[in-house]
Motif scaffolding. Structure first.
Motif, mmCIF file in Angstrom:
data_model
loop_
_atom_site.group_PDB
_atom_site.id
_atom_site.type_symbol
_atom_site.label_atom_id
_atom_site.label_comp_id
_atom_site.label_asym_id
_atom_site.label_seq_id
_atom_site.Cartn_x
_atom_site.Cartn_y
_atom_site.Cartn_z
ATOM 1 N N TYR A 234 0.827 -1.200 0.000
ATOM 2 C CA TYR A 234 0.000 0.000 0.000
ATOM 3 C C TYR A 234 0.868 1.259 0.000
ATOM 4 O O TYR A 234 1.921 1.298 0.648
ATOM 5 N N LEU A 235 0.406 2.291 -0.665
ATOM 6 C CA LEU A 235 1.051 3.595 -0.620
ATOM 7 C C LEU A 235 0.252 4.481 0.328
ATOM 8 O O LEU A 235 -0.975 4.497 0.278
ATOM 9 N N ILE A 236 0.938 5.224 1.182
ATOM 10 C CA ILE A 236 0.255 6.081 2.141
ATOM 11 C C ILE A 236 0.780 7.506 2.031
ATOM 12 O O ILE A 236 1.913 7.737 1.609
ATOM 13 N N GLU A 240 -0.732 10.393 6.730
ATOM 14 C CA GLU A 240 -1.031 9.039 7.229
ATOM 15 C C GLU A 240 0.209 8.399 7.834
ATOM 16 O O GLU A 240 0.143 7.734 8.878
ATOM 17 N N LEU A 241 1.352 8.619 7.178
ATOM 18 C CA LEU A 241 2.605 8.085 7.705
ATOM 19 C C LEU A 241 2.959 8.764 9.016
ATOM 20 O O LEU A 241 3.436 8.113 9.961
ATOM 21 N N ARG A 268 9.960 7.605 -0.778
ATOM 22 C CA ARG A 268 9.015 8.467 -1.498
ATOM 23 C C ARG A 268 8.820 7.897 -2.894
ATOM 24 O O ARG A 268 9.790 7.678 -3.623
ATOM 25 N N VAL A 269 7.567 7.641 -3.270
ATOM 26 C CA VAL A 269 7.286 7.006 -4.557
ATOM 27 C C VAL A 269 6.909 8.027 -5.621
ATOM 28 O O VAL A 269 7.482 8.058 -6.704
ATOM 29 N N ARG A 270 5.922 8.862 -5.313
ATOM 30 C CA ARG A 270 5.499 9.859 -6.301
ATOM 31 C C ARG A 270 4.592 10.882 -5.627
ATOM 32 O O ARG A 270 4.229 10.747 -4.469
ATOM 33 N N GLN A 275 -0.382 15.685 -2.701
ATOM 34 C CA GLN A 275 -0.033 14.628 -1.756
ATOM 35 C C GLN A 275 1.225 13.890 -2.190
ATOM 36 O O GLN A 275 1.376 13.546 -3.364
ATOM 37 N N ILE A 276 2.131 13.652 -1.247
ATOM 38 C CA ILE A 276 3.290 12.791 -1.483
ATOM 39 C C ILE A 276 2.921 11.386 -1.004
ATOM 40 O O ILE A 276 2.397 11.217 0.095
#
Length: 284
Positions: A234-236, A240-241, A268-270, A275-276
């Motif tokens: 999952y990406l958060i 949220e992190l 960091r994905v995108r 939102q990061i």
């Protein structure tokens, strides 16, 4: 190249537009006479960690060509690189490049190269990314420019133009040869830092026995949630992190693109809108 000025310090950084995605890396070399030498490169499909490693490799390859005998401080904003080369690599080698759970160490090709180039004269130092450090900010600028398909102008004094190595170098642009993109991060043993342990111990000491048990149960629940997020991929978001880590959102975004939290590498994905998005990957 022994007649070149003494290297005072080196900064390295990697970047990735997506993870995996197009990547870039940058190196800034500071000499004692105040001259500066910059390098950078790109790869079409890679990961942020591979770019961080490639930057460190290019730095050590350059250093080996100078034949400098004096110690050099190398600054990286990747805890993955710093801890890997100073703490984890010997364990990996002793296990035949396997993790504690018997899995193959990811990015082994780059780790082997970095380990071969590393010497006792390298003083590895972690520097927090995006915190105003001039050397780190410049490396980040170079790496990001390359990752986005740009060709930044690099500082290269005439006395250093003869630099050459096994890597292809053209006007400071280094073409990477490896195109393998790993499916996920390697797993390796991590422990909490002394500061984290001390802080946790002091907090628990001030509570009653029952309250301490309750707090530990809450902590375990948080760690289970983090594990599920990592396992499911999952990406958060940053907020949220921050909630998961029980810190302010600004403390998340100020840590850079790739860092270690307890048993996870956080990347960091995108960016989506304002939102990061972050990815957690278990590392033990």
């Amino acid at each position: 190249m022994s007649s070149f000025p003494r290297i005072k310090s080196i900064y390295t950084d990697g970047a990735c537009s997506g993870n995996p995605g197009p990547g870039g890396w940058g190196v800034v070399v500071y000499f004692a006479d105040d001259s500066v030498y910059e390098m950078g490169g790109a790869e079409a499909l890679t990961t942020n960690n591979r770019m961080e490693l490639q930057a460190a490799i290019a730095a050590l390859e350059f250093l080996s060509q100078t034949e400098q005998k004096q110690p050099v401080t190398l600054y990286t904003d990747s805890e993955y690189v710093k801890k890997g080369i100073t703490q984890w690599v010997n364990g990996w080698k002793n296990k035949g490049w396997k993790t504690a759970q018997g899995k193959a160490v990811l990015n082994q090709d780059l780790w082997e190269t970095l380990d071969r180039l590393n010497t006792a004269k390298i003083n590895w130092q972690y520097v927090r990314g995006h915190a105003g450090n001039i050397g780190n900010e410049r490396c980040d600028e170079i790496a990001r420019n390359f990752s986005l398909g740009g060709t930044p102008t690099l500082k290269q004094p005439p006395t250093l133009e003869t630099f050459s190595s096994a890597t292809t170098v053209q006007s400071g642009y280094i073409t990477l040869q490896s195109s393998e993109v790993p499916p996920d991060l390697s797993t390796f043993k991590l422990t909490m830092t002394d500061a984290t342990i001390s802080s946790t111990a002091e907090t628990l000491e001030s509570l009653s026995g029952e309250a301490r048990v309750t707090q530990l149960r809450n902590l375990v629940e948080v760690l289970h949630i983090a594990d599920e997020i990592a396992t499911k991929g999952y990406l958060i978001t940053s907020s949220e992190l921050a909630d998961l880590m029980d810190i302010h959102t600004s403390a998340v975004t100020s840590r850079g693109d790739n860092w270690v939290w307890r048993n996870w590498v956080v990347s960091r994905v995108r960016r989506e809108g304002n939102q990061i998005l972050w990815q957690l990957e278990r590392v033990d």
